[in-house]
Design a protein around this motif. Structure first.
Motif, PDB file in Angstrom:
ATOM      1  N   GLU A   1     111.454 -26.493 110.517  1.00 31.15           N
ATOM      2  CA  GLU A   1     112.911 -25.846 110.386  1.00 31.15           C
ATOM      3  C   GLU A   1     113.453 -25.947 112.054  1.00 31.15           C
ATOM      4  OE1 GLU A   1     115.781 -22.603 108.432  1.00 31.15           O
ATOM      5  OE2 GLU A   1     113.965 -22.153 109.089  1.00 31.15           O
TER       6      GLU A   1
ATOM      7  N   TYR B   1     119.615 -34.518  96.569  1.00 33.59           N
ATOM      8  CA  TYR B   1     118.412 -35.084  97.202  1.00 33.59           C
ATOM      9  C   TYR B   1     117.156 -35.355  96.498  1.00 33.59           C
ATOM     10  CZ  TYR B   1     117.868 -30.487  98.462  1.00 33.59           C
ATOM     11  OH  TYR B   1     117.722 -29.057  98.561  1.00 33.59           O
TER      12      TYR B   1
ATOM     13  N   HIS C   1     112.385 -34.723 100.442  1.00 34.95           N
ATOM     14  CA  HIS C   1     112.748 -33.834 101.280  1.00 34.95           C
ATOM     15  C   HIS C   1     112.178 -32.374 100.799  1.00 34.95           C
ATOM     16  CE1 HIS C   1     115.595 -36.556 103.062  1.00 34.95           C
ATOM     17  NE2 HIS C   1     115.606 -37.290 101.904  1.00 34.95           N
TER      18      HIS C   1
ATOM     19  N   GLU D   1     110.485 -29.919 102.114  1.00 33.75           N
ATOM     20  CA  GLU D   1     110.775 -29.101 103.121  1.00 33.75           C
ATOM     21  C   GLU D   1     112.150 -28.629 103.112  1.00 33.75           C
ATOM     22  OE1 GLU D   1     109.134 -31.799 104.036  1.00 33.75           O
ATOM     23  OE2 GLU D   1     106.949 -30.776 104.098  1.00 33.75           O
ATOM     24  N   ASP D   2     113.165 -29.513 103.008  1.00 29.89           N
ATOM     25  CA  ASP D   2     114.647 -29.071 102.822  1.00 29.89           C
ATOM     26  C   ASP D   2     114.576 -28.098 101.710  1.00 29.89           C
ATOM     27  OD1 ASP D   2     115.085 -30.361 104.932  1.00 29.89           O
ATOM     28  OD2 ASP D   2     115.865 -32.208 104.165  1.00 29.89           O
ATOM     29  N   TRP D   3     114.150 -28.553 100.470  1.00 29.20           N
ATOM     30  CA  TRP D   3     114.376 -27.822  99.390  1.00 29.20           C
ATOM     31  C   TRP D   3     113.621 -26.504  99.290  1.00 29.20           C
ATOM     32  CZ3 TRP D   3     116.887 -27.823  94.900  1.00 29.20           C
ATOM     33  CH2 TRP D   3     116.652 -27.235  93.725  1.00 29.20           C
TER      34      TRP D   3
ATOM     35  N   ARG E   1     113.190 -24.811 102.086  1.00 25.78           N
ATOM     36  CA  ARG E   1     113.969 -23.799 103.020  1.00 25.78           C
ATOM     37  C   ARG E   1     115.501 -23.479 102.397  1.00 25.78           C
ATOM     38  NH1 ARG E   1     112.186 -27.554 107.166  1.00 25.78           N
ATOM     39  NH2 ARG E   1     113.982 -29.183 106.673  1.00 25.78           N
ATOM     40  N   ASP E   2     115.811 -24.430 101.500  1.00 27.68           N
ATOM     41  CA  ASP E   2     116.987 -23.859 100.840  1.00 27.68           C
ATOM     42  C   ASP E   2     116.686 -22.868  99.862  1.00 27.68           C
ATOM     43  OD1 ASP E   2     120.011 -24.553  99.746  1.00 27.68           O
ATOM     44  OD2 ASP E   2     118.924 -25.014  97.982  1.00 27.68           O
TER      45      ASP E   2
END
Lengths: 141, 186
Positions: A24, B111, B116, B118-120, B122-123
């Protein structure tokens, strides 16, 4: 890192969360952050001085002195003609104390003295309560 | 010239050396600001919380006895300061016990999860209550021990263990909306 479970899904999950957080993008610090902090510290130190003299053990002596002086003045102001000497004054102060063991009412009948002392005590208590709140930051460190 | 170590800086700062404290601020501000951001989810508020943290730390520096790490001590102040700010701002996101995970509709998931992931993740973390997200950050990112987390948050050790266990389950449940993430990871 402490593991609570050894389930393969949790191992995957742990790795995934760690990875996601590591990757992040950390938020950028606001500009001049350190400078702003040091300015705030300087302001906090300035505002602290006005509370400083009243904080600490010495302050209780100061309060006691105020209370005693106020009580003394209030008491003598009731009968200024009789307060010509220190001995007379002390006798007058001790008189209600002597009566204390016989009757509480006799002391509290001297309403001016009792009222003044109680009022001053209340004001000082409220003041100190506010003072503590202002300076403690509720930290519990 | 070699940089003075943290203990030296602390020692100097305790004796009123503001330059030394300023260096400590530079050293620790990213972590403190990161925690404040996790909890407050607002850059201005996080900035305020981080600044207040360092001001409080400076004014109470003499109370720091060195029994714990300085960073942990700062972290504790930052955590409590941020929570105080949340209360003041009345911006507390739903408390952990009241939290109900809202399932996303297909149209909201725009997405490709596997690419993705990691994005998921973090979300999902960002959708947790602020104090829960902070716990996850402390555990997985800061790698704090359970004892340190308990110390920072003011909870008992057993309480922290239970909370983290529940959060892992909750995150797992959230991630299972996209099973390809958790099962195809690695």
């Amino acid at each position: 890192m402490a593991k609570q479970e050894k389930h393969p899904d949790f191992d995957k999950l742990d790795s995934l969360i760690s990875q996601a957080l590591l990757e992040e993008k950390q938020p950028d610090l606001p500009a001049d952050f350190s400078l702003k902090v040091m300015q705030k510290i300087a302001e906090a130190e300035k505002s602290e001085w006005q509370y400083q003299p009243l904080i600490g053990k010495k302050s209780w002596g100061f309060i006691a002195l105020i209370l005693f002086t106020s009580a003394l003045l209030t008491y003598f102001s009731d009968s200024p003609a009789e307060s010509s000497s220190i001995t007379e004054g002390l006798n007058k102060i001790l008189a209600p104390v002597k009566e204390l063991s016989f009757s509480w009412l006799s002391v509290f009948n001297q309403s001016a003295l009792a009222f003044s002392v109680l009022s001053i005590c209340s004001i000082m208590l409220i003041y100190f309560y506010m003072l503590t709140r202002k300076t403690s930051f509720n930290l519990e460190l | 010239m070699a940089q003075p170590d943290e203990d030296t800086l602390i020692e100097k700062a305790v004796h009123g050396d503001k330059q030394a404290f300023s260096e400590l601020v530079n050293l620790h501000s990213p972590r403190i600001f990161g925690l404040a951001m996790t909890l407050l989810k607002d850059k201005d508020l996080a900035d305020e919380a981080a600044q207040q943290t360092f001001v409080k730390a400076y004014l109470n520096l003499k109370k720091f006895r060195g029994e714990s790490k300085f960073s942990g001590w700062l972290y504790r102040i930052a955590y409590r300061t941020s929570l105080d700010l949340i209360k003041k701002q009345k911006k507390l996101v739903p408390a952990s016990s009241d939290y109900q995970f809202e399932k996303l509709t297909e149209s909201e998931v725009k997405y490709e999860a596997v690419e993705h992931k990691e994005d998921w993740v973090r979300d999902c973390i960002n959708r947790l209550a602020a104090d829960d997200a902070a716990l996850i950050r402390m555990f997985y990112y800061e790698k704090l021990s359970l004892n340190d987390i308990a110390d920072t948050t003011g909870n008992s050790l057993s309480n922290v263990k239970v909370k983290i266990h529940r959060l892992r389950n909750k995150l797992k449940e959230m991630l299972e909306e996209k099973p390809e993430i958790i099962y195809h990871y690695g």
